[in-house]
Scaffold this active site. Structure first.
Site, short mmCIF file in Angstrom:
data_model
loop_
_atom_site.label_atom_id
_atom_site.label_comp_id
_atom_site.label_asym_id
_atom_site.label_seq_id
_atom_site.Cartn_x
_atom_site.Cartn_y
_atom_site.Cartn_z
N CYS A 36 22.13 -2.58 -31.48
CA CYS A 36 20.92 -1.84 -31.83
C CYS A 36 20.99 -1.50 -33.31
O CYS A 36 21.96 -1.79 -33.98
CB CYS A 36 20.85 -0.56 -31.01
SG CYS A 36 21.05 -0.84 -29.25
N HIS A 49 30.70 -39.98 -17.48
CA HIS A 49 31.47 -39.32 -16.43
C HIS A 49 30.65 -38.26 -15.69
O HIS A 49 31.22 -37.37 -15.06
CB HIS A 49 32.74 -38.69 -17.03
CG HIS A 49 33.67 -39.72 -17.60
ND1 HIS A 49 34.37 -40.62 -16.83
CD2 HIS A 49 33.97 -40.02 -18.89
CE1 HIS A 49 35.08 -41.41 -17.61
NE2 HIS A 49 34.85 -41.07 -18.88
N ASN A 76 24.31 3.40 -30.82
CA ASN A 76 24.58 1.97 -30.80
C ASN A 76 25.95 1.81 -30.16
O ASN A 76 26.90 2.44 -30.60
CB ASN A 76 24.59 1.47 -32.26
CG ASN A 76 24.79 -0.02 -32.34
OD1 ASN A 76 24.74 -0.72 -31.34
ND2 ASN A 76 25.00 -0.51 -33.55
N GLY A 77 26.06 0.98 -29.11
CA GLY A 77 27.35 0.78 -28.45
C GLY A 77 27.23 0.99 -26.95
O GLY A 77 26.13 1.00 -26.41
N GLU A 115 26.46 -27.44 -32.07
CA GLU A 115 25.72 -26.47 -32.88
C GLU A 115 24.22 -26.80 -32.91
O GLU A 115 23.38 -25.92 -32.80
CB GLU A 115 26.31 -26.43 -34.30
CG GLU A 115 25.59 -25.54 -35.30
CD GLU A 115 25.42 -24.09 -34.86
OE1 GLU A 115 26.06 -23.67 -33.89
OE2 GLU A 115 24.61 -23.39 -35.49
N LYS A 144 21.42 -10.18 -33.60
CA LYS A 144 22.20 -10.81 -34.66
C LYS A 144 23.70 -10.53 -34.53
O LYS A 144 24.51 -11.41 -34.74
CB LYS A 144 21.70 -10.31 -36.02
CG LYS A 144 22.35 -11.00 -37.21
CD LYS A 144 21.87 -12.42 -37.36
CE LYS A 144 22.57 -13.15 -38.48
NZ LYS A 144 22.44 -14.60 -38.34
N GLU A 166 18.45 -21.63 -28.74
CA GLU A 166 18.24 -20.24 -29.18
C GLU A 166 16.81 -19.94 -29.58
O GLU A 166 16.28 -18.90 -29.24
CB GLU A 166 19.11 -19.96 -30.42
CG GLU A 166 20.53 -19.65 -30.15
CD GLU A 166 21.23 -19.19 -31.42
OE1 GLU A 166 21.27 -19.95 -32.40
OE2 GLU A 166 21.70 -18.05 -31.44
N LYS A 199 21.24 -24.37 -31.57
CA LYS A 199 20.11 -23.94 -32.41
C LYS A 199 18.80 -24.16 -31.64
O LYS A 199 17.93 -23.30 -31.63
CB LYS A 199 20.04 -24.72 -33.74
CG LYS A 199 21.05 -24.35 -34.78
CD LYS A 199 20.76 -23.07 -35.52
CE LYS A 199 21.39 -21.87 -34.92
NZ LYS A 199 22.79 -21.65 -34.97
N ARG A 239 18.77 -7.01 -35.34
CA ARG A 239 19.84 -6.53 -34.46
C ARG A 239 19.36 -6.23 -33.04
O ARG A 239 20.17 -6.07 -32.13
CB ARG A 239 20.47 -5.27 -35.04
CG ARG A 239 21.27 -5.51 -36.29
CD ARG A 239 21.84 -4.22 -36.79
NE ARG A 239 22.92 -3.74 -35.94
CZ ARG A 239 24.20 -3.98 -36.17
NH1 ARG A 239 24.56 -4.67 -37.20
NH2 ARG A 239 25.12 -3.51 -35.36
N TRP A 270 18.53 -2.97 -28.34
CA TRP A 270 18.81 -4.20 -27.60
C TRP A 270 19.46 -3.72 -26.31
O TRP A 270 20.57 -3.20 -26.32
CB TRP A 270 19.76 -5.09 -28.41
CG TRP A 270 19.98 -6.44 -27.82
CD1 TRP A 270 19.23 -7.56 -28.04
CD2 TRP A 270 21.05 -6.84 -26.95
NE1 TRP A 270 19.76 -8.62 -27.34
CE2 TRP A 270 20.87 -8.22 -26.67
CE3 TRP A 270 22.13 -6.17 -26.36
CZ2 TRP A 270 21.72 -8.92 -25.84
CZ3 TRP A 270 22.98 -6.88 -25.53
CH2 TRP A 270 22.78 -8.25 -25.28
O1 M6R Z 1 28.65 -12.73 -36.06
P1 M6R Z 1 29.35 -13.79 -35.28
O2 M6R Z 1 29.49 -15.07 -36.04
O3 M6R Z 1 30.68 -13.35 -34.74
O4 M6R Z 1 28.42 -14.08 -34.05
C1 M6R Z 1 28.77 -14.96 -33.04
C2 M6R Z 1 27.57 -15.37 -32.23
O5 M6R Z 1 27.01 -14.28 -31.58
C3 M6R Z 1 26.52 -16.03 -33.12
O6 M6R Z 1 27.03 -17.14 -33.78
C4 M6R Z 1 25.30 -16.47 -32.29
O7 M6R Z 1 25.68 -17.54 -31.47
C5 M6R Z 1 24.16 -16.82 -33.24
N1 M6R Z 1 22.94 -16.35 -32.68
C6 M6R Z 1 24.08 -18.27 -33.53
O8 M6R Z 1 22.91 -18.70 -34.11
#
Ligand code: M6R
Length: 615
Positions: free
Chosen positions: A2, A510, A103-104, A487, A610, A494, A491, A27, A77
Site C-alpha cells: 500500500c 514432452h 502498510n503491511g 520474461e 509494484k 501482467e 510481461k 503500489r 492493495w
Molecule cells: O522489486 P522486485 O524486483 O523484488 O519485484 C519482484 C516481482 O514482484 C516483480 O518483478 C514483478 O514480477 C513485476 N511486476 C514484473 O514486471
C-alpha cells in the site's frame, strides 16, 4: 504494497497528500482514503477503486473543509478483507477520534481483536489494520499521550507494519512507526512529511530521514523527533535524495511503461559507466566486497529473486557459469525460504530486486545471512531494506520505475550480471583476454543497438495488432534466451491478462505440443551463430506441423524464415551471449502494444502492485 503519505505544514494539505498518493499509486490501487485535521474537526474520506475517485470525492466535498493543517492518506492493495469501502484506510477506533493508515500485515491481529472486542471495542471492517486503531486508542485512554500509546501498541504487534496515527485531541501531530515495511520522513521549513516511499515527497523536499525497524517518529510542522522502542531519543542522519521530480513525469509518452522502455539505452550506459570504461582494462566492481583470493576459489553461487528479477537471475546463471565456470543455482525466494538449503559460509548468495522491498526475498536474504553466506544485493533501490542487509551492494541506477511492469530495471539487472560475470571471469582467468575484450566491446554497443530497435516500432506494432485477439501464447527458446522467453511471457500476462507461458523449446514435444493448433501462437527467440539456433528452428517446424501460428524474434537475415514464420521481428546482429539485452526489448514492446490495443490499464494492471511487501 500500500502507499502512505502524511503531511503537517502550510501548504494545501489535500493537494500534497493527493500528489504524494498519485506518485505511490503504482503500489496499490484497490481503494484510497484520507483523514484531515481541519480546525478542530477530524474529517475522513474514503473511496473504492483508483485514486481518481478519491480526488473527485474531495473535489465534490471541498465545501466541507475549512482549513486543513495536517493529514494522512493511503492507497490500498488488499490483503486482509476484500477491496471495499469499509476495508479502505484510514481506520478509526470505536469513538472515531483516532485514525490509522497501515502498510503491511499484522500476524496476531485475530488474538488482539478478540481481546479488544472483550474490552468493548466495536469493529467495522475485516482488516488487520483496524486492530491497530483500537489498540492505540486503548493505550491512549491510559496515557493520554499519542507517542506513548503508539509505542506501547507496536510492542504488541507481530508482523510487518508502517503506520501513521493521528488523534483528534492532538491536532497537527502525526506519529509514525515501522517494522519490516519502509517509512521515510521528509524534512522541510515549517512543514514535514512522512511516507512509505520517497516518490510521495520528492516534489517537496530532498532532505530525508529513513526510519528503521522499531523506531517511532513524532512529526509536527516544526519538529521531527525519532525514538527507539524504549523511548530513547535518537540522532538520525539526514540524507539528500539523488532523484529529480522529473523522474515521475511521463515526458510526453502515453504510459510510464513506454517511457521506461525508451529509457533503456541511457540506463544501460549508466550501469556501464565507471565499471567498464576501457575494453583493455578489467571490469571495475569495487562494490563486491569479497577478497579477490576468495573469489578466485569461489565455487558456489545461489541467486534468489522473484518475478522479473528472477528472470534476470536466470540469465545471470547462464552468464556466470559460461564465463566464470562457477556453479550457480537460481531459485524463487518464496521457494528458498521453505526448505533446507545448502547455503553455507562459502556460498555467495545474490539477491536481485528492483524495489529492494520484496518480502520473500528479504526473508531469504536473512536466512542466507544466518547461515553466514556473503550476501550481494543487486537492486534499483540502494535506500531499501534489502540494501541495508547487503554485505556487498550493486545499485543498478535505473532511476525510479513507476510502471508496475518492470522493464528498465530488468535491463539494468541484466547488464549488472554481464559485468559481474566478466569481473569473475577476469579474476578466475577462465576466458582468454581477447574473447573477453570482444565481449566488452560488444557490450558497450548494446545501448545503440537498442536505440536501433526503438527507432522503428512498426513491425512490433503490426505484430501486436495481428495477434492481440489470441487468448493463449507459448514463448520458447533455449540457452540464455530461455530467460527472455519467460520474461516476455510474464510481461504479456501482467499487462494484457492473456495467458502466455515461457517454455524451453526442447521441452515442447514432452507435453505442451498437445495444446498446439491454429489458436495458440508460438513465439520463438532464436539467435544465429550460437549452438541453439538450428535446434529451436526444428522445434518451430514441429509447432508449424500442428498448425500453430509462428512468430520469430531473431537477428537472422535468412529470407527462408519468412516461409516458416508468420511474422519475423528483426533485431540487430548480436553475439548470442549478449542477445538477452536486446531480445527483451521487442518483447516488452509487444506486450505493451497488445495491452494498449486491448485498452488495458498498462501502468497499473489489475491485482498487481509494484513492490510486494507481503510473503
Ligand atoms: O522489486 P522486485 O524486483 O523484488 O519485484 C519482484 C516481482 O514482484 C516483480 O518483478 C514483478 O514480477 C513485476 N511486476 C514484473 O514486471
Amino acid at each position: 504494497m500500500c502507499g502512505i503519505v502524511g503531511y503537517v505544514g502550510y501548504r494545501d494539505v489535500v493537494s500534497v497528500i493527493l500528489n504524494g498518493l498519485t506518485n505511490l499509486e503504482y503500489r496499490g490501487y484497490d481503494s484510497a482514503g484520507m483523514a484531515l485535521q481541519d480546525c478542530g474537526e477530524l474529517r475522513i474520506y474514503k473511496t473504492l477503486g483508483k485514486l481518481i475517485n478519491l480526488k473527485n470525492e474531495l473535489e465534490a466535498k471541498k465545501y466541507e473543509l475549512k482549513h486543513p493543517s495536517s493529514g494522512i492518506g493511503h492507497i490500498r492493495w488488499a490483503t486482509h478483507g476484500s477491496p471495499s469501502l469499509v476495508n479502505a484506510h484510514p481506520h478509526t477506533c470505536t469513538c472515531g477520534r483516532l485514525v490509522v493508515v497501515h502498510n503491511g500485515i499484522i500476524e496476531n491481529y485475530k488474538e488482539l481483536r478478540e481481546e479488544l472486542i472483550k474490552k468493548g471495542c466495536k469493529f467495522k471492517s475485516q482488516t488487520d489494520t483496524e486492530t491497530i486503531a483500537h489498540l492505540v486508542a486503548d493505550e491512549y485512554a491510559n496515557s493520554k499521550d499519542l507517542e506513548i500509546a503508539v509505542r506501547n501498541s507496536v510492542k504488541k504487534l507481530q508482523g510487518a507494519y508502517a503506520i501513521c496515527v493521528m488523534h483528534k485531541d492532538t491536532p497537527d501531530l502525526i506519529v509514525g512507526a515501522r517494522k519490516h515495511a519502509p517509512m521515510v520522513i521528509g524534512l522541510g521549513e515549517g512543514e514535514n512529511f512522512i511516507a512509505s516511499d520517497i516518490p510521495a515527497i520528492i516534489e517537496y523536499t530532498k532532505k530525508t530521514i529513513y526510519l528503521e525497524d522499531n523506531e517511532i517518529a513524532v512529526v509536527t510542522k516544526d519538529k521531527v523527533k525519532i525514538t527507539d522502542i524504549n523511548g530513547k531519543e535518537l540522532v538520525k542522519k539526514t540524507e539528500i535524495l539523488p532523484w529529480e521530480p522529473v523522474a515521475l513525469s511521463k515526458l510526453g509518452y502515453k504510459h510510464f511503461m513506454l517511457k521506461e522502455i525508451h529509457e533503456q539505452p541511457d540506463v544501460i550506459r549508466n550501469v556501464l559507466n565507471g565499471k567498464l570504461y576501457d575494453i583493455d582494462e578489467p571490469v571495475i566492481l569495487n562494490e563486491v566486497k569479497l577478497d579477490k583470493e576468495i573469489l578466485k576459489n569461489l565455487n558456489k553461487i545461489q541467486i534468489i529473486a522473484c518475478g522479473t528479477s528472477l528472470h534476470a537471475a536466470l540469465a545471470g546463471k547462464y552468464l556466470i557459469e559460461d564465463l566464470a565456470g562457477i556453479s550457480v543455482e537460481v531459485e524463487a525466494s518464496s521457494e528458498y525460504i521453505y526448505r533446507r538449503t545448502t547455503t553455507d559460509s562459502s556460498t555467495l548468495v545474490i539477491g536481485v530486486s528492483q524495489s529492494g522491498e520484496t518480502a520473500d526475498t528479504i526473508t531469504a536474504i536473512k536466512q542466507a545471512k544466518e547461515k553466514k553466506a556473503h550476501v550481494l544485493i543487486i537492486t534499483n533501490r540502494p535506500d531499501s531494506n534489502m540494501a541495508r542487509l547487503a554485505d556487498s551492494l550493486i545499485p543498478v541506477n535505473a532511476g525510479i520505475e513507476v510502471s508496475v511492469a518492470a522493464t528498465k530495471s530488468y535491463s539494468a539487472q541484466l547488464i549488472s550480471f554481464y559485468l559481474l560475470a566478466i569481473y569473475l571471469a577476469e579474476i578466475k582467468e577462465t576466458v582468454d583476454k581477447q574473447s573477453l575484450k570482444n565481449l566488452k566491446h560488444e557490450l558497450i554497443q548494446i545501448p545503440s543497438k537498442i536505440e536501433e530497435i526503438l527507432s522503428d516500432l512498426k513491425p512490433i506494432q503490426n505484430c501486436a495488432r495481428k495477434f492481440s485477439s489470441y487468448k493463449n501464447f507459448i514463448y520458447i527458446s533455449r540457452g540464455i534466451n530461455l530467460s527472455t522467453a519467460y520474461e516476455g511471457a510474464l510481461k504479456l500476462k501482467e499487462i494484457s491478462y492473456i495467458n502466455a507461458t515461457g517454455y524451453p523449446a526442447g521441452e515442447l514435444k514432452h507435453g505442451p505440443i498437445a495444446m498446439l493448433d491454429e489458436t495458440m501462437p508460438v513465439l520463438a527467440v532464436l539467435i544465429p551463430g550460437g549452438i541453439t539456433y538450428e535446434k529451436i528452428l526444428s522445434n518451430c517446424e514441429e509447432a508449424k506441423a500442428r498448425n500453430a501460428k509462428l512468430i520469430a524474434l531473431t537477428s537472422s537475415n535468412d529470407d527462408n524464415l519468412k516461409n516458416i514464420f508468420d511474422v519475423v521481428i528483426k533485431i540487430p546482429k548480436v553475439n548470442e551471449i549478449l542477445s538477452p539485452a536486446l531480445t527483451c526489448v521487442p518483447l516488452q514492446l509487444l506486450a505493451y502494444y497488445i495491452a494498449e490495443f486491448l485498452g488495458k490499464d498498462v501502468d497499473q494492471p489489475r491485482n498487481l502492485a509494484k513492490s510486494v511487501t507481503v510473503e
